[in-house]
Each structure stands twice: as structure tokens, then as C-alpha cells.
Design an enzyme around this catalytic site. Sequence first.
Site, PDB file in Angstrom:
ATOM      1  N   ASN A  86      -3.671  -1.940  10.948  1.00 38.15           N
ATOM      2  CA  ASN A  86      -2.738  -1.145  10.152  1.00 38.15           C
ATOM      3  C   ASN A  86      -2.114   0.023  10.904  1.00 38.15           C
ATOM      4  O   ASN A  86      -1.351   0.800  10.329  1.00 38.15           O
ATOM      5  CB  ASN A  86      -3.459  -0.587   8.916  1.00 38.15           C
ATOM      6  N   ASP A 103      -4.027  -2.617  -5.136  1.00 36.00           N
ATOM      7  CA  ASP A 103      -4.531  -1.407  -5.796  1.00 36.00           C
ATOM      8  C   ASP A 103      -4.081  -0.131  -5.099  1.00 36.00           C
ATOM      9  O   ASP A 103      -4.599   0.951  -5.381  1.00 36.00           O
ATOM     10  CB  ASP A 103      -6.065  -1.444  -5.862  1.00 36.00           C
ATOM     11  N   ASP A 124      14.457 -13.089  13.790  1.00 33.00           N
ATOM     12  CA  ASP A 124      15.482 -14.131  13.752  1.00 33.00           C
ATOM     13  C   ASP A 124      16.304 -14.088  15.040  1.00 33.00           C
ATOM     14  O   ASP A 124      17.510 -14.297  15.058  1.00 33.00           O
ATOM     15  CB  ASP A 124      16.387 -13.982  12.530  1.00 33.00           C
ATOM     16  N   ILE A 142      -6.387  -6.955   1.037  1.00 33.03           N
ATOM     17  CA  ILE A 142      -7.679  -6.261   1.135  1.00 33.03           C
ATOM     18  C   ILE A 142      -8.042  -5.664  -0.224  1.00 33.03           C
ATOM     19  O   ILE A 142      -7.481  -4.660  -0.656  1.00 33.03           O
ATOM     20  CB  ILE A 142      -7.632  -5.157   2.213  1.00 33.03           C
ATOM     21  N   ARG A 192       5.570  -5.850   4.462  1.00 35.65           N
ATOM     22  CA  ARG A 192       4.342  -5.829   5.258  1.00 35.65           C
ATOM     23  C   ARG A 192       3.295  -4.918   4.616  1.00 35.65           C
ATOM     24  O   ARG A 192       2.109  -5.248   4.546  1.00 35.65           O
ATOM     25  CB  ARG A 192       4.667  -5.352   6.669  1.00 35.65           C
ATOM     26  N   SER A 243      -4.740   0.912  -2.272  1.00 33.84           N
ATOM     27  CA  SER A 243      -5.778   1.522  -1.428  1.00 33.84           C
ATOM     28  C   SER A 243      -5.280   1.751  -0.003  1.00 33.84           C
ATOM     29  O   SER A 243      -5.756   2.660   0.685  1.00 33.84           O
ATOM     30  CB  SER A 243      -7.036   0.647  -1.414  1.00 33.84           C
ATOM     31  N   GLU A 295      -7.869   2.890   5.195  1.00 32.10           N
ATOM     32  CA  GLU A 295      -7.353   1.607   5.672  1.00 32.10           C
ATOM     33  C   GLU A 295      -6.233   1.821   6.685  1.00 32.10           C
ATOM     34  O   GLU A 295      -6.003   0.977   7.563  1.00 32.10           O
ATOM     35  CB  GLU A 295      -6.849   0.771   4.500  1.00 32.10           C
ATOM     36  N   HIS A 318       8.244 -13.930   7.664  1.00 35.72           N
ATOM     37  CA  HIS A 318       8.533 -13.631   9.071  1.00 35.72           C
ATOM     38  C   HIS A 318       9.989 -13.907   9.422  1.00 35.72           C
ATOM     39  O   HIS A 318      10.363 -13.884  10.589  1.00 35.72           O
ATOM     40  CB  HIS A 318       7.607 -14.433   9.979  1.00 35.72           C
ATOM     41  N   SER A 319      10.794 -14.162   8.404  1.00 34.16           N
ATOM     42  CA  SER A 319      12.233 -14.321   8.626  1.00 34.16           C
ATOM     43  C   SER A 319      12.903 -13.005   8.991  1.00 34.16           C
ATOM     44  O   SER A 319      14.007 -13.004   9.533  1.00 34.16           O
ATOM     45  CB  SER A 319      12.899 -14.864   7.348  1.00 34.16           C
ATOM     46  N   HIS A 334      -0.540  -5.994   3.338  1.00 39.40           N
ATOM     47  CA  HIS A 334      -1.747  -5.342   3.834  1.00 39.40           C
ATOM     48  C   HIS A 334      -2.546  -4.703   2.706  1.00 39.40           C
ATOM     49  O   HIS A 334      -3.769  -4.582   2.800  1.00 39.40           O
ATOM     50  CB  HIS A 334      -1.376  -4.293   4.886  1.00 39.40           C
ATOM     51  N   ASP A 335      -1.875  -4.288   1.659  1.00 41.17           N
ATOM     52  CA  ASP A 335      -2.584  -3.731   0.513  1.00 41.17           C
ATOM     53  C   ASP A 335      -3.254  -4.837  -0.288  1.00 41.17           C
ATOM     54  O   ASP A 335      -4.466  -4.796  -0.538  1.00 41.17           O
ATOM     55  CB  ASP A 335      -1.616  -2.953  -0.385  1.00 41.17           C
ATOM     56  N   PRO A 384      -5.595 -11.311   8.658  1.00 40.12           N
ATOM     57  CA  PRO A 384      -5.325 -12.364   9.638  1.00 40.12           C
ATOM     58  C   PRO A 384      -4.637 -11.810  10.876  1.00 40.12           C
ATOM     59  O   PRO A 384      -4.014 -10.756  10.831  1.00 40.12           O
ATOM     60  CB  PRO A 384      -4.390 -13.322   8.883  1.00 40.12           C
TER      61      PRO A 384
END
Length: 399
Positions: free
Chosen positions: A140, A120, A317, A116, A108, A122, A134, A238-239, A112-113, A208
Site C-alpha cells: 500500500n 470498511d 493502455d 482486506i 485501486r 480501514s 494498512e 488494468h485498462s 485495497h480496502d 495479490p
Amino acid sequence: MDFMRILIFSVFVMCVLISLKKENAETKKNLPTIIWSPSNSASISTAPWISRPMFLSNTVKKSQEVGDSSSLEYDFYRESCPDAEKIIRSRVRRLYNVRSNIAPALLRLLFHDCFIEGCDASVLLDAIDGIDSEKEAPPNETLKGFDLIDIIKSDLEEACPGIVSCADVLVLAARESVALAGGPFYPLQTGRRDSTLSFGETAAFELPSPQDDLPKTIASFGSRGFDERETVSLLGAHSIGTINCKFILSRLYNFDGTDKPDPTLDTEFLNLLRSRCNNNHTSPSLSPSSADGSPPPSSVEDSLPSSSIQEPKVEMDYKGRGSGGFGMLYYRRLLQAKGILYVDQQLTAGEETETWVRAYASDVSLFRRDFALAMMKLSNLGVLTAPTGQVRITCSKVA
């Protein structure tokens, strides 16, 4: 007379040949030369006033548009820190043996890195005077795994001070955790550099949401260069992990303000989820500016063990008990209208995306291949390479 005609014709032919030879020589002077290097690869050398061939210009332009990863290499640290990947792999395995839910945390964090402004690191930066982090963006706020990156980076700094970037640490650690969780192992190039900036506002609005419908999801991933097939495969992340009940309550009790559940959800599965997630908790707004995360697998709250977290959660799951392997159960469940997140279930709402859901549900090898390729692409998204960026000593602070 015949002799004279033959002689005249011969002289004419010789003049034509001499003229053609001279013209050919002039043409060759203006052509690029192919110089063969010892490595058996050709490089093109031209005079300074001659433009490079069009195919080279197009390649450079495309590389600049998608984020230049051309300077990345396999085993980039082979001389400066030859044991870098071994150190990362060893530490991730030791951490995983103690806390197996580090896998969704790192996965995750990587998404998220990279989503955006590219991969890098960030997302790892703390806020400083005048610059938002961030980390503080609403999507986040429940990110975890920062401590894991710090532990790994500390090992590397002890072995090779100031050499391995935090961006490389994150992509490699996520790769190792995916493999430990039963997912595919995929090759990665290295040589990324760390950003000196953080993009809090971009993170707040461009990640998203787990409440996104299919068109919005496709548009969001498409803006980062992923097609529908790649989007479906990436959401297979998402497993693993868990989702906090508060992020699915509206789907279970008040979908779209109807005071009824989402009609696309299987009734038996709805009752099962309601038995885990009652309606006594306040359901948050899941707009882009206030959503908890974004797939893949940003909406998945892969909480590390903590006695302070008491809110109920659902395993991604759930009722699967890990059967079916990484990914396969996830897609089979979508075909049964048993997707936990709305954004996941929406993959069956489009003709092309549903085709890939069915394909992955029946062929785990195909999914593993496509997921590996998509993760390689994600890990190269918008990277910084020398001379841009820097190598941070502490991942939360600009060097």
C-alpha cells in the site's frame, strides 16, 4: 337389515371425518402463519418454541459467512442526507476535470480496502500508538487518493455532519470515477459503517501480487468469493492507470532469475517496453510482503501529477491511446501476448480464464456487464452495518 347396515356405515364414516378434522386442526396450530404486510410481502410468525423454517436458517448462515450486506439499502441516506450521492458525484466530476487520473487512484484504493477484511474504510486509517496502519503495509506504500476522499468527505460533513460513512464515500467515489473513465455505471446500495481497526499485517501478506501466476491469482480471489469469470472481469480494471517501470523490469530483463526476458512476452512489444523502461533501475522483490500492490488494480500506479515523481512509467493502455474502450483493448492485448503485467498475461494460461479473455475481447457489452456485477459484489464484500462499526468524521481517524 339393509337399513341397519347403511346406518352403521354412515356412523362409521362420520366418526372418521370428525377424527381427521380434529387432527388437521391440531397440525395447523403448530404451523407458522403467513402475515401479509401492507407492502405485499409475507413475513413468517411462529410460536417461540417452534424453530424457523430451514431455508431461513440457511440464508442467515450464508449471510454471516460472506459478510452481512443485508442491511444495505438503495438510497440509504434519502432522509438523513438526501443529496449525499449527488454531492459525491459532483465533487468527483470536478476533480476528474482537473486530474483525470483520479479514476485509477480511487479504483485501486477501493480494491485495497475491500480485499482486506471487507469494504470498511480501514485502509484510510492513520497509524496510532500500538496499531499499525494498512497504509504502511508494503503493497500500500504507493496508494494514492486519500486526499480525494478527504475532500469529498469534507463536502458531506458540511452538508450532513456525521451521517455518511467513509466506506460509502469510497465505494461511491470509485463508482463515479469508473464511469467517467469510460467504464460502466453500476447501482450500489449504501449504509456501510466504518471500521475502528486497521489490518496492516493482513494487508502485507494477503494482497495479490503483480508477479502471481494463475493458480495463485485464482486462489487469492477465490478466497474472497470470486470465481474465475469474476476474476478475469475484475482484472479488466488494468485498462487504466500507469505502472512504474521498476515493477516490470524483472519481466523485461531477468525473468525468474534467468537473466532473460519472460518468454511469453511478444518480442516486438518487449522491445517497445524496454525502450521505455531501461535496466538502470533496481528491480524490487515482489513477494507478498514487499510487492507494490495487487490487481485489480493494485499494481497499477495511478500517480496523480507530481513533479517529485521522476521514475519512468508505462501507461496500462500503452500504444493503445485509449482505443477500444474501457476493457476491450486490455483483453485483445493479452491474446497478442502483450500483457504488461505477468499476472495479467497469465489469464491466457488457463482454459477457463482464456475463454473469458476471448469473450471480453470480442464483446465489450458482455465485459461491461460482468465488470459491473463484479464491482457490485466487491463493493459489498465483508461490510459493516449498524450497530457494528461507526461513522467517522475524519476518514483517517477513529471517531
